[in-house]
Design a protein around this motif. Structure first.
Motif, PDB file in Angstrom:
ATOM      1  N   ARG A 169      -3.872  -6.164   0.345  1.00 51.95           N
ATOM      2  CA  ARG A 169      -3.643  -7.510  -0.205  1.00 51.95           C
ATOM      3  C   ARG A 169      -3.596  -8.512   0.955  1.00 51.95           C
ATOM      4  O   ARG A 169      -3.202  -8.147   2.069  1.00 51.95           O
ATOM      5  CB  ARG A 169      -2.345  -7.566  -1.023  1.00 51.95           C
ATOM      6  CG  ARG A 169      -1.082  -7.330  -0.209  1.00 51.95           C
ATOM      7  CD  ARG A 169       0.145  -7.394  -1.104  1.00 51.95           C
ATOM      8  NE  ARG A 169       1.358  -6.949  -0.436  1.00 51.95           N
ATOM      9  CZ  ARG A 169       2.172  -7.746   0.264  1.00 51.95           C
ATOM     10  NH1 ARG A 169       1.894  -9.027   0.424  1.00 51.95           N
ATOM     11  NH2 ARG A 169       3.270  -7.264   0.816  1.00 51.95           N
ATOM     12  N   PRO A 170      -4.013  -9.766   0.723  1.00 50.34           N
ATOM     13  CA  PRO A 170      -4.022 -10.715   1.833  1.00 50.34           C
ATOM     14  C   PRO A 170      -2.609 -11.101   2.278  1.00 50.34           C
ATOM     15  O   PRO A 170      -1.735 -11.327   1.434  1.00 50.34           O
ATOM     16  CB  PRO A 170      -4.768 -11.938   1.275  1.00 50.34           C
ATOM     17  CG  PRO A 170      -4.913 -11.724  -0.176  1.00 50.34           C
ATOM     18  CD  PRO A 170      -4.490 -10.338  -0.531  1.00 50.34           C
ATOM     19  N   VAL A 171      -2.415 -11.114   3.586  1.00 52.57           N
ATOM     20  CA  VAL A 171      -1.156 -11.617   4.155  1.00 52.57           C
ATOM     21  C   VAL A 171      -1.570 -12.597   5.249  1.00 52.57           C
ATOM     22  O   VAL A 171      -2.492 -12.322   6.012  1.00 52.57           O
ATOM     23  CB  VAL A 171      -0.301 -10.482   4.776  1.00 52.57           C
ATOM     24  CG1 VAL A 171       1.047 -11.024   5.234  1.00 52.57           C
ATOM     25  CG2 VAL A 171      -0.080  -9.336   3.789  1.00 52.57           C
ATOM     26  N   ARG A 172      -0.905 -13.781   5.291  1.00 47.99           N
ATOM     27  CA  ARG A 172      -1.333 -14.770   6.286  1.00 47.99           C
ATOM     28  C   ARG A 172      -0.161 -15.255   7.122  1.00 47.99           C
ATOM     29  O   ARG A 172       1.002 -15.120   6.737  1.00 47.99           O
ATOM     30  CB  ARG A 172      -2.060 -15.942   5.612  1.00 47.99           C
ATOM     31  CG  ARG A 172      -1.176 -16.774   4.747  1.00 47.99           C
ATOM     32  CD  ARG A 172      -1.933 -17.769   3.902  1.00 47.99           C
ATOM     33  NE  ARG A 172      -1.015 -18.347   2.932  1.00 47.99           N
ATOM     34  CZ  ARG A 172      -0.234 -19.386   3.188  1.00 47.99           C
ATOM     35  NH1 ARG A 172      -0.283 -20.003   4.344  1.00 47.99           N
ATOM     36  NH2 ARG A 172       0.613 -19.825   2.259  1.00 47.99           N
ATOM     37  N   THR A 193      -1.770   1.613   8.679  1.00 43.94           N
ATOM     38  CA  THR A 193      -1.987   2.604   7.620  1.00 43.94           C
ATOM     39  C   THR A 193      -0.898   3.679   7.706  1.00 43.94           C
ATOM     40  O   THR A 193      -0.305   4.066   6.698  1.00 43.94           O
ATOM     41  CB  THR A 193      -3.404   3.217   7.748  1.00 43.94           C
ATOM     42  OG1 THR A 193      -4.346   2.138   7.735  1.00 43.94           O
ATOM     43  CG2 THR A 193      -3.701   4.176   6.629  1.00 43.94           C
ATOM     44  N   ASP A 194      -0.604   4.120   8.951  1.00 43.69           N
ATOM     45  CA  ASP A 194       0.485   5.107   9.138  1.00 43.69           C
ATOM     46  C   ASP A 194       1.824   4.561   8.644  1.00 43.69           C
ATOM     47  O   ASP A 194       2.695   5.327   8.223  1.00 43.69           O
ATOM     48  CB  ASP A 194       0.657   5.458  10.631  1.00 43.69           C
ATOM     49  CG  ASP A 194      -0.478   6.324  11.159  1.00 43.69           C
ATOM     50  OD1 ASP A 194      -1.278   6.824  10.354  1.00 43.69           O
ATOM     51  OD2 ASP A 194      -0.556   6.492  12.398  1.00 43.69           O
ATOM     52  N   HIS A 195       2.015   3.242   8.788  1.00 43.44           N
ATOM     53  CA  HIS A 195       3.328   2.647   8.500  1.00 43.44           C
ATOM     54  C   HIS A 195       3.335   1.811   7.217  1.00 43.44           C
ATOM     55  O   HIS A 195       4.271   1.021   7.012  1.00 43.44           O
ATOM     56  CB  HIS A 195       3.757   1.757   9.673  1.00 43.44           C
ATOM     57  CG  HIS A 195       4.175   2.541  10.890  1.00 43.44           C
ATOM     58  ND1 HIS A 195       5.471   2.917  11.135  1.00 43.44           N
ATOM     59  CD2 HIS A 195       3.440   3.033  11.911  1.00 43.44           C
ATOM     60  CE1 HIS A 195       5.529   3.604  12.261  1.00 43.44           C
ATOM     61  NE2 HIS A 195       4.305   3.690  12.761  1.00 43.44           N
ATOM     62  N   ALA A 196       2.309   1.977   6.377  1.00 39.99           N
ATOM     63  CA  ALA A 196       2.198   1.104   5.188  1.00 39.99           C
ATOM     64  C   ALA A 196       3.490   1.108   4.361  1.00 39.99           C
ATOM     65  O   ALA A 196       3.911   0.061   3.847  1.00 39.99           O
ATOM     66  CB  ALA A 196       1.000   1.532   4.341  1.00 39.99           C
ATOM     67  N   SER A 197       4.141   2.275   4.266  1.00 35.85           N
ATOM     68  CA  SER A 197       5.345   2.341   3.413  1.00 35.85           C
ATOM     69  C   SER A 197       6.467   1.445   3.947  1.00 35.85           C
ATOM     70  O   SER A 197       7.330   1.025   3.189  1.00 35.85           O
ATOM     71  CB  SER A 197       5.831   3.785   3.284  1.00 35.85           C
ATOM     72  OG  SER A 197       6.163   4.282   4.557  1.00 35.85           O
ATOM     73  N   ASP A 198       6.452   1.138   5.256  1.00 36.83           N
ATOM     74  CA  ASP A 198       7.486   0.248   5.808  1.00 36.83           C
ATOM     75  C   ASP A 198       7.322  -1.190   5.311  1.00 36.83           C
ATOM     76  O   ASP A 198       8.245  -2.003   5.434  1.00 36.83           O
ATOM     77  CB  ASP A 198       7.413   0.231   7.349  1.00 36.83           C
ATOM     78  CG  ASP A 198       7.801   1.567   7.946  1.00 36.83           C
ATOM     79  OD1 ASP A 198       8.769   2.174   7.452  1.00 36.83           O
ATOM     80  OD2 ASP A 198       7.136   2.012   8.901  1.00 36.83           O
ATOM     81  N   PHE A 199       6.118  -1.509   4.840  1.00 39.61           N
ATOM     82  CA  PHE A 199       5.847  -2.891   4.424  1.00 39.61           C
ATOM     83  C   PHE A 199       5.804  -3.023   2.902  1.00 39.61           C
ATOM     84  O   PHE A 199       5.521  -4.101   2.375  1.00 39.61           O
ATOM     85  CB  PHE A 199       4.504  -3.362   5.025  1.00 39.61           C
ATOM     86  CG  PHE A 199       4.510  -3.428   6.536  1.00 39.61           C
ATOM     87  CD1 PHE A 199       4.980  -4.569   7.179  1.00 39.61           C
ATOM     88  CD2 PHE A 199       4.057  -2.381   7.298  1.00 39.61           C
ATOM     89  CE1 PHE A 199       4.994  -4.644   8.559  1.00 39.61           C
ATOM     90  CE2 PHE A 199       4.074  -2.442   8.683  1.00 39.61           C
ATOM     91  CZ  PHE A 199       4.546  -3.574   9.319  1.00 39.61           C
ATOM     92  N   ARG A 200       6.057  -1.921   2.186  1.00 36.04           N
ATOM     93  CA  ARG A 200       5.955  -1.979   0.709  1.00 36.04           C
ATOM     94  C   ARG A 200       7.332  -1.991   0.076  1.00 36.04           C
ATOM     95  O   ARG A 200       8.300  -1.547   0.675  1.00 36.04           O
ATOM     96  CB  ARG A 200       5.173  -0.764   0.190  1.00 36.04           C
ATOM     97  CG  ARG A 200       3.700  -0.887   0.531  1.00 36.04           C
ATOM     98  CD  ARG A 200       2.838   0.070  -0.303  1.00 36.04           C
ATOM     99  NE  ARG A 200       1.461  -0.303  -0.190  1.00 36.04           N
ATOM    100  CZ  ARG A 200       0.512   0.476   0.405  1.00 36.04           C
ATOM    101  NH1 ARG A 200       0.822   1.654   0.865  1.00 36.04           N
ATOM    102  NH2 ARG A 200      -0.732   0.054   0.502  1.00 36.04           N
ATOM    103  N   GLY A 222       6.628 -11.222   0.250  1.00 30.94           N
ATOM    104  CA  GLY A 222       5.567 -12.155  -0.134  1.00 30.94           C
ATOM    105  C   GLY A 222       4.299 -11.933   0.663  1.00 30.94           C
ATOM    106  O   GLY A 222       4.063 -10.845   1.182  1.00 30.94           O
ATOM    107  N   ASP A 223       3.494 -13.002   0.766  1.00 30.97           N
ATOM    108  CA  ASP A 223       2.207 -12.848   1.450  1.00 30.97           C
ATOM    109  C   ASP A 223       2.090 -13.762   2.663  1.00 30.97           C
ATOM    110  O   ASP A 223       0.991 -14.076   3.104  1.00 30.97           O
ATOM    111  CB  ASP A 223       1.052 -13.074   0.466  1.00 30.97           C
ATOM    112  CG  ASP A 223       1.141 -14.448  -0.201  1.00 30.97           C
ATOM    113  OD1 ASP A 223       2.023 -15.249   0.198  1.00 30.97           O
ATOM    114  OD2 ASP A 223       0.332 -14.711  -1.105  1.00 30.97           O
TER     115      ASP A 223
END
Ligand code: NAP
Length: 293
Positions: free
Chosen positions: A221-224, A286-293, A160-161
């Motif tokens: 995308r926004p994450v809070r 940015t290096d780890h973006a795939s870990d959060f997708r 989620g966000d």
């Protein structure tokens, strides 16, 4: 100019971890002989050319075999106490001339080990003293909070966000594992680092809530942040099977202490030693973006 010859093996402990893996990769890329220690060689997936050995720091009797022929050691301390420190560091010092210790910014020179309130700072302070007393050449790295700690939020961000957690206002200076590793590699392979204690930080002070929004920026995308009480966060972490339960109170005590202390300071050590500015949290995310997708 390095003083590590082509025949000197460098042993990396914690080689499958955040920093040790980067140290291993960077040494291998430099064409240096590197031996990666892990308790599970079968799943270590190390770069080609790396010698992978089975080893456990808790198995002190087995360390001689792992250390034979090692001239330098990158020592990552995986324990939350220093019970085995004397035996482990003694074994390392019998073999290796040079030790580069991944310690912690929680260690303070004006305090004795017992005076450190935080268990992590206490154990690292004991380990530091033993390394200083035993190794012919030593360098101590004292990093601030790892940027990689934000991976603890990955399941929430993937789902989620919103990231729920406690102590969102705690300011930190997240440091990229690639920067810590670059400094470690220099200390392992160059002269001139003996007796140094390097405080390593990233380039920006960011609260936990701000870190969450930087990760959102990297993801587009926004994450809070959504603040929980300490008790709610404690329960959440204890029910998370992927988080070590013995570390929950240590971590929350650490955050509570950080709220009371002066704002952390950005150091220039990474830039001085590597010749480039320390990587930002946005670089890391940015290096780890795939870990959060
Ligand atoms: N996170 C932070 O914000 C922060 C800040 C300052 C300092 N530090 C310090 O940095 C260190 C953590 O570094 P990291 O994040 O790179 O590590 P990590 O990713 O947590 O990796 C843990 C590593 O420890 C190894 N390990 C676990 N038990 C072991 C044992 N009994 N013997 C040998 N190896 C063992 C594991 O290897 P195998 O499973 O492959 O054997 C793995 O490679 C700790 O000492 C911590 O106190 C952390």
């Amino acid at each position: 100019m390095t003083n590590t010859t082509q025949h000197d093996t460098i042993l990396v402990t914690g080689a499958t971890g955040n920093v040790g893996r980067q140290v291993t990769i960077q040494l291998a890329e430099a064409g240096l002989p590197v031996r990666a220690m892990t308790r599970r060689p079968e799943s270590a997936s190390m770069p080609e050319g790396v010698e992978v050995v089975r080893g456990d720091l808790a198995d002190v009797a087995g360390l001689d075999a792992v250390l034979t022929g090692a001239a330098a050691v990158f020592l990552m301390w995986p324990f939350h106490d220093a019970d085995l420190a004397s035996e482990i560091i003694g074994a390392i010092a019998r073999h290796a001339r040079r030790v580069v210790l991944l310690s912690s910014g929680a260690v303070h020179d004006h305090l004795t080990p017992e005076q450190h309130e935080n268990a992590v700072g206490r154990s690292h302070a004991v380990v530091e003293r033993l390394v200083e007393a035993s190794a012919s050449e030593w360098t101590i790295l004292r990093p601030s909070t790892f940027a990689a700690n934000t991976l603890w939020w990955a399941p929430q961000i993937r789902a989620g966000d919103v990231v729920r957690g406690a102590f969102g206002a705690v300011p930190m200076v997240p440091v990229h594992e690639k920067d810590m590793a670059e400094v470690a590699v220099r200390a392992l392979t160059e002269d001139g680092h003996h007796g140094e204690k390097y405080p390593l930080t990233g380039p920006q002070v960011l609260t936990q809530a701000e870190q969450v929004s930087v990760i959102g920026q990297a993801l587009g995308r926004p994450v809070r942040w959504l603040e929980l009480s300490r008790e709610q966060e404690r329960e959440r972490l204890l029910s998370d099977a992927s988080f070590p339960s013995s570390f929950v109170d240590v971590l929350l005590d650490g955050y509570a202490g950080m709220l009371d202390r002066p704002r952390p300071v950005v150091t220039a050590t990474v830039e001085k030693l590597t010749g480039h500015p320390a990587r930002t949290l946005l670089d890391w995310a940015t290096d780890h973006a795939s870990d959060f997708r």
